[in-house]
Design a protein around this motif. Sequence first.
Motif, mmCIF file in Angstrom:
data_model
loop_
_atom_site.group_PDB
_atom_site.id
_atom_site.type_symbol
_atom_site.label_atom_id
_atom_site.label_comp_id
_atom_site.label_asym_id
_atom_site.label_seq_id
_atom_site.Cartn_x
_atom_site.Cartn_y
_atom_site.Cartn_z
ATOM 1 N N PHE A 109 0.837 -1.188 0.000
ATOM 2 C CA PHE A 109 0.000 0.000 0.000
ATOM 3 C C PHE A 109 0.878 1.247 0.000
ATOM 4 O O PHE A 109 2.092 1.135 -0.027
ATOM 5 N N LEU A 160 -10.719 -2.470 -9.122
ATOM 6 C CA LEU A 160 -9.329 -2.489 -8.668
ATOM 7 C C LEU A 160 -8.574 -1.260 -9.153
ATOM 8 O O LEU A 160 -7.852 -0.613 -8.375
ATOM 9 N N VAL A 164 -6.858 1.813 -6.892
ATOM 10 C CA VAL A 164 -5.420 2.072 -6.993
ATOM 11 C C VAL A 164 -5.140 3.513 -7.414
ATOM 12 O O VAL A 164 -4.340 4.219 -6.800
ATOM 13 N N TYR A 183 -4.882 2.351 1.864
ATOM 14 C CA TYR A 183 -5.310 0.999 1.518
ATOM 15 C C TYR A 183 -6.371 1.031 0.415
ATOM 16 O O TYR A 183 -7.537 1.324 0.685
ATOM 17 N N MET A 185 -9.086 -0.826 -1.535
ATOM 18 C CA MET A 185 -9.816 -2.060 -1.263
ATOM 19 C C MET A 185 -11.160 -2.058 -1.968
ATOM 20 O O MET A 185 -11.676 -1.001 -2.353
ATOM 21 N N ILE A 228 -4.307 -6.016 -2.715
ATOM 22 C CA ILE A 228 -5.589 -5.359 -2.475
ATOM 23 C C ILE A 228 -6.570 -6.326 -1.826
ATOM 24 O O ILE A 228 -6.872 -7.387 -2.385
#
Length: 265
Positions: A109, A160, A164, A183, A185, A228
Amino acid sequence: MESENIIKKIQEEINKTGFPLELRVSKLLKNRRYFVNHSAYYIDEDEGKSREIDILSHLNRIFRDKKTNQDIYVRNVLVIECKKSDNKPWVFLESGVDEYDDQDLEELFVWNFENTKPFGLISTNYIKEVHPFKGYDYRARNFFEAFKGSETGETIFKALTAAVKASLYYGKDKTKDDICIYYPMVIFDGRMFQAILDDADKTNVSEINSVLFTFKYKSLNYERTFTIPILRENYVEEFLEKLEQSLEVATKQAEMIRNRFSDFE
């Protein structure tokens, strides 16, 4: 009567979306003393466009800098995409953790602190010992949405990449003397399965509540590896409890290093 039918249809349409999930997750986070920002915008550098992440949330821990007598914040920042599927389970193809997984927390992360000294001295080993990532023996390498007529995973991939890109965008916003751990997620309202190849080369499939996906994302403007967490809604609170334990350790590490470093300044 016609009005009642319209209301019912609107309710049904809303329930097909991930928005009720987003509100439930938000409520859970607020109950755990997180600050929550809905529909936060970030810049997608690949396309040069403003895009939206479902939830941007953070939890603070604080310690006092003895030298400056100022509070320093250590925070977990959760960058969350919420997705729902009633009849298209998510399936993840997994293999065991290898030497390329978990090499360093920076591979998992985004760290963010303005000065590398002294916080760059924080030992990730202590954090790893209590981190929820440590409890996973497998990493997801690929994925698809079952029963769609083809092995498509477009919805998963978009979730995803959004998490990111938003994490990297907000990770650039440095706050002086504060430590942020980002993070990305995904939280999913639906059924999830893992597929693992056993020693006899047989594919074993089982239902799961969470998975860690190794996302080696590369594009024109991004190149980064992330681990992730993808969580079913019913597992979110348990995961957060473990994640908060790692935040406590990170805060103690930061306080010890900051104040020891101050003694030599």
